[in-house]
Design an enzyme around this catalytic site. Sequence first.
Site, PDB file in Angstrom:
ATOM      1  N   PRO A  62       0.793  -1.236   0.000  1.00  0.00           N
ATOM      2  CA  PRO A  62       0.000   0.000   0.000  1.00  0.00           C
ATOM      3  C   PRO A  62       0.827   1.288   0.000  1.00  0.00           C
ATOM      4  O   PRO A  62       0.260   2.372  -0.118  1.00  0.00           O
ATOM      5  CB  PRO A  62      -0.797  -0.115   1.296  1.00  0.00           C
ATOM      6  CG  PRO A  62       0.066  -0.952   2.188  1.00  0.00           C
ATOM      7  CD  PRO A  62       0.771  -1.919   1.296  1.00  0.00           C
ATOM      8  N   ASP A  89       3.966   1.664 -11.308  1.00  0.00           N
ATOM      9  CA  ASP A  89       2.704   2.414 -11.360  1.00  0.00           C
ATOM     10  C   ASP A  89       2.776   3.699 -10.554  1.00  0.00           C
ATOM     11  O   ASP A  89       3.610   3.830  -9.670  1.00  0.00           O
ATOM     12  CB  ASP A  89       1.603   1.583 -10.666  1.00  0.00           C
ATOM     13  CG  ASP A  89       1.065   0.501 -11.547  1.00  0.00           C
ATOM     14  OD1 ASP A  89       1.289   0.550 -12.755  1.00  0.00           O
ATOM     15  OD2 ASP A  89       0.405  -0.408 -10.996  1.00  0.00           O
ATOM     16  N   LYS A 112      -0.615   5.221 -14.063  1.00  0.00           N
ATOM     17  CA  LYS A 112      -1.986   5.503 -14.517  1.00  0.00           C
ATOM     18  C   LYS A 112      -2.747   5.938 -13.287  1.00  0.00           C
ATOM     19  O   LYS A 112      -2.763   5.244 -12.295  1.00  0.00           O
ATOM     20  CB  LYS A 112      -2.652   4.232 -15.062  1.00  0.00           C
ATOM     21  CG  LYS A 112      -2.330   3.926 -16.486  1.00  0.00           C
ATOM     22  CD  LYS A 112      -3.139   2.745 -16.957  1.00  0.00           C
ATOM     23  CE  LYS A 112      -2.675   1.491 -16.266  1.00  0.00           C
ATOM     24  NZ  LYS A 112      -3.510   0.348 -16.385  1.00  0.00           N
ATOM     25  N   GLY A 171       1.028  -1.453  -7.369  1.00  0.00           N
ATOM     26  CA  GLY A 171       0.549  -1.110  -6.029  1.00  0.00           C
ATOM     27  C   GLY A 171      -0.240  -2.260  -5.431  1.00  0.00           C
ATOM     28  O   GLY A 171      -0.930  -2.997  -6.136  1.00  0.00           O
ATOM     29  N   GLY A 172      -0.132  -2.423  -4.125  1.00  0.00           N
ATOM     30  CA  GLY A 172      -0.928  -3.443  -3.433  1.00  0.00           C
ATOM     31  C   GLY A 172      -0.559  -4.847  -3.865  1.00  0.00           C
ATOM     32  O   GLY A 172       0.617  -5.216  -3.918  1.00  0.00           O
ATOM     33  N   ASP A 173      -1.571  -5.639  -4.193  1.00  0.00           N
ATOM     34  CA  ASP A 173      -1.369  -6.998  -4.691  1.00  0.00           C
ATOM     35  C   ASP A 173      -1.658  -6.997  -6.194  1.00  0.00           C
ATOM     36  O   ASP A 173      -2.677  -6.447  -6.620  1.00  0.00           O
ATOM     37  CB  ASP A 173      -2.330  -7.955  -3.970  1.00  0.00           C
ATOM     38  CG  ASP A 173      -2.100  -9.382  -4.437  1.00  0.00           C
ATOM     39  OD1 ASP A 173      -1.199 -10.032  -3.876  1.00  0.00           O
ATOM     40  OD2 ASP A 173      -2.777  -9.834  -5.373  1.00  0.00           O
ATOM     41  N   MET A 195     -11.232   2.243  -5.742  1.00  0.00           N
ATOM     42  CA  MET A 195     -11.496   3.276  -6.756  1.00  0.00           C
ATOM     43  C   MET A 195     -12.921   3.831  -6.633  1.00  0.00           C
ATOM     44  O   MET A 195     -13.573   4.086  -7.629  1.00  0.00           O
ATOM     45  CB  MET A 195     -11.260   2.724  -8.177  1.00  0.00           C
ATOM     46  CG  MET A 195      -9.804   2.382  -8.420  1.00  0.00           C
ATOM     47  SD  MET A 195      -9.477   1.623 -10.014  1.00  0.00           S
ATOM     48  CE  MET A 195      -9.617  -0.105  -9.633  1.00  0.00           C
ATOM     49  N   ALA A 238      -3.554   4.921   2.854  1.00  0.00           N
ATOM     50  CA  ALA A 238      -3.342   3.972   3.954  1.00  0.00           C
ATOM     51  C   ALA A 238      -1.873   3.570   4.035  1.00  0.00           C
ATOM     52  O   ALA A 238      -1.237   3.318   3.011  1.00  0.00           O
ATOM     53  CB  ALA A 238      -4.206   2.725   3.731  1.00  0.00           C
TER      54      ALA A 238
HETATM   55  N1  SAH Z   1      -3.707  -3.691  -6.619  1.00  0.00           N
HETATM   56  C1  SAH Z   1      -4.078  -2.646  -5.678  1.00  0.00           C
HETATM   57  C2  SAH Z   1      -5.342  -1.939  -6.098  1.00  0.00           C
HETATM   58  C3  SAH Z   1      -5.209  -1.184  -7.392  1.00  0.00           C
HETATM   59  S1  SAH Z   1      -6.640  -0.286  -7.769  1.00  0.00           S
HETATM   60  C4  SAH Z   1      -4.206  -3.267  -4.275  1.00  0.00           C
HETATM   61  O1  SAH Z   1      -4.197  -4.487  -4.139  1.00  0.00           O
HETATM   62  O2  SAH Z   1      -4.305  -2.503  -3.309  1.00  0.00           O
HETATM   63  C5  SAH Z   1      -6.245   1.305  -7.108  1.00  0.00           C
HETATM   64  C6  SAH Z   1      -7.124   1.596  -5.908  1.00  0.00           C
HETATM   65  O3  SAH Z   1      -6.640   0.904  -4.768  1.00  0.00           O
HETATM   66  C7  SAH Z   1      -7.155   3.056  -5.461  1.00  0.00           C
HETATM   67  O4  SAH Z   1      -8.027   3.827  -6.247  1.00  0.00           O
HETATM   68  C8  SAH Z   1      -7.650   2.904  -4.044  1.00  0.00           C
HETATM   69  O5  SAH Z   1      -9.033   2.632  -4.023  1.00  0.00           O
HETATM   70  C9  SAH Z   1      -6.928   1.643  -3.600  1.00  0.00           C
HETATM   71  N2  SAH Z   1      -5.646   1.944  -2.925  1.00  0.00           N
HETATM   72  C10 SAH Z   1      -4.415   1.599  -3.331  1.00  0.00           C
HETATM   73  N3  SAH Z   1      -3.491   1.999  -2.435  1.00  0.00           N
HETATM   74  C11 SAH Z   1      -4.164   2.603  -1.434  1.00  0.00           C
HETATM   75  C12 SAH Z   1      -3.785   3.232  -0.218  1.00  0.00           C
HETATM   76  N4  SAH Z   1      -2.503   3.305   0.163  1.00  0.00           N
HETATM   77  N5  SAH Z   1      -4.758   3.747   0.576  1.00  0.00           N
HETATM   78  C13 SAH Z   1      -6.056   3.662   0.221  1.00  0.00           C
HETATM   79  N6  SAH Z   1      -6.477   3.094  -0.925  1.00  0.00           N
HETATM   80  C14 SAH Z   1      -5.552   2.573  -1.736  1.00  0.00           C
END
Ligand code: SAH
Length: 264
Positions: free
Chosen positions: A19, A42, A64, A95-97, A178, A207
């Site tokens: 995150p 990203d 993006k 980002g994230g997973d 999103m 977050a």
């Molecule tokens: N693959 C990512 C999600 C990608 S879609 C994952 O697993 O987290 C992008 C969306 O993820 C953002 O619009 C938001 O809704 C959420 N997001 C990603 N990072 C975030 C963060 N640090 N805090 C809050 N929302 C986040």
Amino acid sequence: MRDLHLIAPGEVWLVGAGPGDPDLLTRKAEKLILSADIVFFDALVGPGILDLIPDGVERVSVGKRAGRHSKNQETINDLIVAAALAGRKVVRLKGGDPSIFGRSMEEMAALAEHGVTPRICPGITAASAAAASAGLSLTLRGLARKLVFVTAHARDGDTLDLDWETLADPGATLAVYMGKSSAGMIAKQLMANGMAARTPVLAIENASLPSERIVRTRIDLLEIATRALGSGPALLLIGDAVGAASSVSVGGRKAAMPCPNGAR
Ligand code: SAH
């Protein structure tokens, strides 16, 4: 930690960057970043993580963000394929997973067309980071037996076609990715399909980062409440399990702001 043989020439890894907080990277993700010779990333991959990329490793932003497309998905696919075919050691940081709203299958398919089978390193998704920051559990015995990850982002030109009746399930926690710009519409649809107006909602922006902001509200006030957020990525957590956390303190500090007057 820098094992230059970890990635073979021509190999591609899709790597979850978590995150934003670099300490929430997996050890494997960090090793892969240190072993790459080119890293595509990203917009959501935070600066603290990019700082881990060694000098001399090529870094390519393929960021993006909603409404601000710097490169379209096809261009991104082409760039990654070209790097793999040139024998580079490729890390594609997401980002994230990577498997959650990350369009990773499109990149995998483009690579597969050229005989490249990418590997995947999972990451901590935004919903997990949000729950941790707010001191809550996404599932809760008796209150939330179901956890639904949903995106409120429709493809350009498409209308958002979600099964609102199922989403309004009172026994579930909804993690809406999103969803900030359509928060008002989401609230309206959920309530129209039976969700109680007082259902707790947590909106969390950035977050895990120092700029993190948490807004605690309820579904009927969601649209107004999200105006308190800035322009960073934000996630909505909706459901009774989210309200159950308001009296819990995490690490000695209050987990989150109290619900507005009268909310559970
Ligand atoms: N693959 C990512 C999600 C990608 S879609 C994952 O697993 O987290 C992008 C969306 O993820 C953002 O619009 C938001 O809704 C959420 N997001 C990603 N990072 C975030 C963060 N640090 N805090 C809050 N929302 C986040």
